[in-house]
Design a protein around this motif. Sequence first.
Motif, PDB file in Angstrom:
ATOM      1  N   ASP A 277       5.379 -10.527  -8.262  1.00  0.00           N
ATOM      2  CA  ASP A 277       4.490 -11.601  -7.817  1.00  0.00           C
ATOM      3  C   ASP A 277       4.287 -11.585  -6.311  1.00  0.00           C
ATOM      4  OD1 ASP A 277       7.022 -12.337  -7.049  1.00  0.00           O
ATOM      5  OD2 ASP A 277       7.006 -14.302  -8.023  1.00  0.00           O
ATOM      6  N   ALA A 278       4.600 -10.446  -5.676  1.00  0.00           N
ATOM      7  CA  ALA A 278       4.465 -10.346  -4.219  1.00  0.00           C
ATOM      8  C   ALA A 278       3.752  -9.049  -3.863  1.00  0.00           C
ATOM      9  CB  ALA A 278       5.833 -10.395  -3.537  1.00  0.00           C
ATOM     10  N   ARG A 279       2.952  -9.117  -2.834  1.00  0.00           N
ATOM     11  CA  ARG A 279       2.257  -7.923  -2.339  1.00  0.00           C
ATOM     12  C   ARG A 279       3.197  -7.153  -1.429  1.00  0.00           C
ATOM     13  NH1 ARG A 279      -0.632  -6.692   2.316  1.00  0.00           N
ATOM     14  NH2 ARG A 279      -2.279  -5.123   2.060  1.00  0.00           N
ATOM     15  N   GLY A 280       3.371  -5.885  -1.698  1.00  0.00           N
ATOM     16  CA  GLY A 280       4.236  -5.051  -0.873  1.00  0.00           C
ATOM     17  C   GLY A 280       3.450  -4.286   0.168  1.00  0.00           C
ATOM     18  N   GLY A 281       4.158  -3.441   0.903  1.00  0.00           N
ATOM     19  CA  GLY A 281       3.528  -2.623   1.923  1.00  0.00           C
ATOM     20  C   GLY A 281       3.128  -1.261   1.384  1.00  0.00           C
ATOM     21  N   SER A 282       2.709  -0.411   2.264  1.00  0.00           N
ATOM     22  CA  SER A 282       2.370   0.961   1.913  1.00  0.00           C
ATOM     23  C   SER A 282       2.907   1.855   3.012  1.00  0.00           C
ATOM     24  CB  SER A 282       0.853   1.137   1.765  1.00  0.00           C
ATOM     25  OG  SER A 282       0.207   0.882   2.993  1.00  0.00           O
ATOM     26  N   THR A 283       2.732   3.142   2.855  1.00  0.00           N
ATOM     27  CA  THR A 283       3.227   4.066   3.871  1.00  0.00           C
ATOM     28  C   THR A 283       2.327   5.293   3.902  1.00  0.00           C
ATOM     29  OG1 THR A 283       5.200   5.204   4.684  1.00  0.00           O
ATOM     30  CG2 THR A 283       4.884   5.132   2.290  1.00  0.00           C
ATOM     31  N   LEU A 284       2.789   6.338   4.553  1.00  0.00           N
ATOM     32  CA  LEU A 284       1.909   7.468   4.832  1.00  0.00           C
ATOM     33  C   LEU A 284       1.772   8.454   3.676  1.00  0.00           C
ATOM     34  CD1 LEU A 284       3.888  10.129   5.572  1.00  0.00           C
ATOM     35  CD2 LEU A 284       4.299   8.721   7.579  1.00  0.00           C
ATOM     36  N   GLY A 285       2.677   8.411   2.701  1.00  0.00           N
ATOM     37  CA  GLY A 285       2.660   9.418   1.645  1.00  0.00           C
ATOM     38  C   GLY A 285       1.373   9.440   0.853  1.00  0.00           C
ATOM     39  N   ASN A 286       0.946   8.269   0.363  1.00  0.00           N
ATOM     40  CA  ASN A 286      -0.274   8.231  -0.441  1.00  0.00           C
ATOM     41  C   ASN A 286      -1.520   8.457   0.407  1.00  0.00           C
ATOM     42  OD1 ASN A 286       0.213   5.640   0.753  1.00  0.00           O
ATOM     43  ND2 ASN A 286      -1.345   4.757  -0.571  1.00  0.00           N
ATOM     44  N   LEU A 287      -1.451   8.158   1.706  1.00  0.00           N
ATOM     45  CA  LEU A 287      -2.583   8.418   2.597  1.00  0.00           C
ATOM     46  C   LEU A 287      -2.722   9.915   2.866  1.00  0.00           C
ATOM     47  CD1 LEU A 287      -2.099   5.511   5.154  1.00  0.00           C
ATOM     48  CD2 LEU A 287      -3.507   5.541   3.087  1.00  0.00           C
ATOM     49  N   GLN A 288      -1.596  10.575   3.110  1.00  0.00           N
ATOM     50  CA  GLN A 288      -1.629  12.011   3.381  1.00  0.00           C
ATOM     51  C   GLN A 288      -2.112  12.793   2.164  1.00  0.00           C
ATOM     52  OE1 GLN A 288      -0.882  13.844   6.471  1.00  0.00           O
ATOM     53  NE2 GLN A 288      -2.177  15.004   5.063  1.00  0.00           N
ATOM     54  N   ALA A 289      -1.868  12.244   0.975  1.00  0.00           N
ATOM     55  CA  ALA A 289      -2.261  12.942  -0.251  1.00  0.00           C
ATOM     56  C   ALA A 289      -3.770  13.128  -0.366  1.00  0.00           C
ATOM     57  CB  ALA A 289      -1.750  12.178  -1.468  1.00  0.00           C
ATOM     58  N   ARG A 290      -4.557  12.383   0.419  1.00  0.00           N
ATOM     59  CA  ARG A 290      -6.008  12.537   0.337  1.00  0.00           C
ATOM     60  C   ARG A 290      -6.479  13.879   0.889  1.00  0.00           C
ATOM     61  NH1 ARG A 290      -8.076   6.439   2.134  1.00  0.00           N
ATOM     62  NH2 ARG A 290      -6.484   5.305   0.936  1.00  0.00           N
ATOM     63  N   SER A 291      -5.676  14.462   1.782  1.00  0.00           N
ATOM     64  CA  SER A 291      -6.068  15.771   2.324  1.00  0.00           C
ATOM     65  C   SER A 291      -5.099  16.874   1.919  1.00  0.00           C
ATOM     66  CB  SER A 291      -6.160  15.710   3.854  1.00  0.00           C
ATOM     67  OG  SER A 291      -4.926  15.346   4.424  1.00  0.00           O
ATOM     68  N   VAL A 292      -3.858  16.521   1.616  1.00  0.00           N
ATOM     69  CA  VAL A 292      -2.862  17.496   1.146  1.00  0.00           C
ATOM     70  C   VAL A 292      -2.260  16.933  -0.136  1.00  0.00           C
ATOM     71  CG1 VAL A 292      -0.750  18.752   1.684  1.00  0.00           C
ATOM     72  CG2 VAL A 292      -2.377  18.239   3.512  1.00  0.00           C
ATOM     73  N   SER A 293      -2.815  17.333  -1.270  1.00  0.00           N
ATOM     74  CA  SER A 293      -2.443  16.749  -2.560  1.00  0.00           C
ATOM     75  C   SER A 293      -1.344  17.572  -3.209  1.00  0.00           C
ATOM     76  CB  SER A 293      -3.669  16.673  -3.474  1.00  0.00           C
ATOM     77  OG  SER A 293      -4.671  15.877  -2.879  1.00  0.00           O
ATOM     78  N   VAL A 294      -0.111  17.102  -3.035  1.00  0.00           N
ATOM     79  CA  VAL A 294       1.046  17.810  -3.575  1.00  0.00           C
ATOM     80  C   VAL A 294       1.911  16.826  -4.363  1.00  0.00           C
ATOM     81  CG1 VAL A 294       1.122  19.516  -1.725  1.00  0.00           C
ATOM     82  CG2 VAL A 294       2.397  17.377  -1.479  1.00  0.00           C
ATOM     83  N   HIS A 295       2.809  17.365  -5.179  1.00  0.00           N
ATOM     84  CA  HIS A 295       3.835  16.514  -5.776  1.00  0.00           C
ATOM     85  C   HIS A 295       4.624  15.868  -4.641  1.00  0.00           C
ATOM     86  CE1 HIS A 295       3.416  17.357 -10.016  1.00  0.00           C
ATOM     87  NE2 HIS A 295       3.341  18.657  -9.775  1.00  0.00           N
ATOM     88  N   ALA A 296       4.967  14.591  -4.803  1.00  0.00           N
ATOM     89  CA  ALA A 296       5.602  13.889  -3.699  1.00  0.00           C
ATOM     90  C   ALA A 296       6.356  12.670  -4.205  1.00  0.00           C
ATOM     91  CB  ALA A 296       4.555  13.456  -2.669  1.00  0.00           C
ATOM     92  N   LEU A 297       7.153  12.101  -3.322  1.00  0.00           N
ATOM     93  CA  LEU A 297       7.733  10.785  -3.561  1.00  0.00           C
ATOM     94  C   LEU A 297       7.959  10.115  -2.223  1.00  0.00           C
ATOM     95  CD1 LEU A 297      11.532  10.686  -4.457  1.00  0.00           C
ATOM     96  CD2 LEU A 297      10.479  12.539  -3.144  1.00  0.00           C
ATOM     97  N   ASP A 298       8.107   8.798  -2.274  1.00  0.00           N
ATOM     98  CA  ASP A 298       8.398   8.017  -1.075  1.00  0.00           C
ATOM     99  C   ASP A 298       9.848   7.584  -1.091  1.00  0.00           C
ATOM    100  OD1 ASP A 298       6.167   7.318   0.864  1.00  0.00           O
ATOM    101  OD2 ASP A 298       5.139   7.072  -1.052  1.00  0.00           O
TER     102      ASP A 298
END
Length: 453
Positions: free
Chosen positions: A386-407
């Motif tokens: 029930d709360a909005r969380g933050g984000s980070t760079l992993g999913n943003l970087q995936a737009r130009s370098v799409s690899v298997h990943a985790l945060d």
Amino acid sequence: MSEKRELSEDVREGMAKTAEGLLEFVGACPTAYHTVAEARRRLEAAGATYLAEGEAWELVPGGSYYTVRNGTSIVCWRVGKDVDADGIRFQMAAAHGDSPTYRVKAEPELEGPGEYLRLNVEGYGGMLDYTWLDRPLGVAGRAMVRVDGGVESRLVNVERDVLLIPSVCIHMNRDANSGLALNRQVDLCPLFSAGELGRGDFARMVADELGVAVDDVVSSDLYLVNHQEGRVWGQAGEFVSAGHLDDLQCAYAALEAFLSSGNEEDVSVCAIFDNEEVGSGTRQGALSTFLRDVLVRVAGCLGADEEGYIRAIARSFMVSCDNAHAVHPNHPEKTDDENCCWLNGGIVVKECASQTYTTDAFGRAVFGEICERAGVPVQPFANRSDARGGSTLGNLQARSVSVHALDIGLPQLAMHSSFETAGALDTAYAVRALTAFFDANVEIDGEEGARLG
């Protein structure tokens, strides 16, 4: 709560030394400019070669290299001796080197009321404003200085206590303890002088710090800095507190792991990006082409064509590293009942159904197995539903370098405060886990699985 592992005194002592190493790193990195400069110093001490983006590159097996964009983002890589054009894969760790603070505006001085001289600043990122009140502050960043034939960038770090943002006293704001709403245009202007200094003295201070004439400082990117010295504290030495732990704690761990590892069968990559705190949408942020540009050129230098690069990306893996919210001792209700993390509990694996974190079962399984083999505890993290969380760079970087990943991240308290707190043991857990990641041969079998050599 995660199960506490019994650690010998020797292991605890070694982890405490890693915490002290973290504090040394943080002390050298008051801004993203300084973070890159410190990373360069450590890389060059380890024998890495600088390759400018605007020059031709030549790589040799076994070589270590790095490049920089805008002075605030850096990518370093090491080519394994056994890497060939048909088998390139990148094993990458990425963090960010910027932190929330206040940026000094181009026209920095505000005169009055009376003989007061204040600075005109604006917020950079989502800081906890009140934590900046009533503490001596310095200024750091970069200045562009006129030289023969042009301009050049110089680092600035005024470590003296030259500024302070004073609170309004309780007698003039009786509701202060009922809820403090600060207006950044009004309430957060640092005091620079009470009458001894006048207009132009801020610029003179910066010029004096650089040892140049005032007229030779053409422009600058300067930020307020809390120079309070970081420390390991607590009766049992359990805690580490400093500014910029988000995300210098992860940046330090990733860089240390990169420097201490040695995989001969992959291209190991460590990236530290700027501007994560304001969305990463800059030419040097995670949303830019910076990492992709580097990886394309590395693959080309190793003999791969465009198809070879795409195949290399399909075989690659990234660990995005950014700190996570630990359970607050006074407000445990702010976190999920089970998917929560604790100080000194080890690596945090962050997940979110909205995909603001990149983690999925594939990435969690691969990295979890690496941590298990390295003897590093892992903690799950998810935001309350029930709360909005933050984000980070992993999913943003995936737009130009799409690899298997985790945060992943490390648990901390008071994120985005001017003085944050983490566990004294967790930095060493991160160094160990990321070193094991760089040393492992993560051989991805399509979308079905991976072998860990």
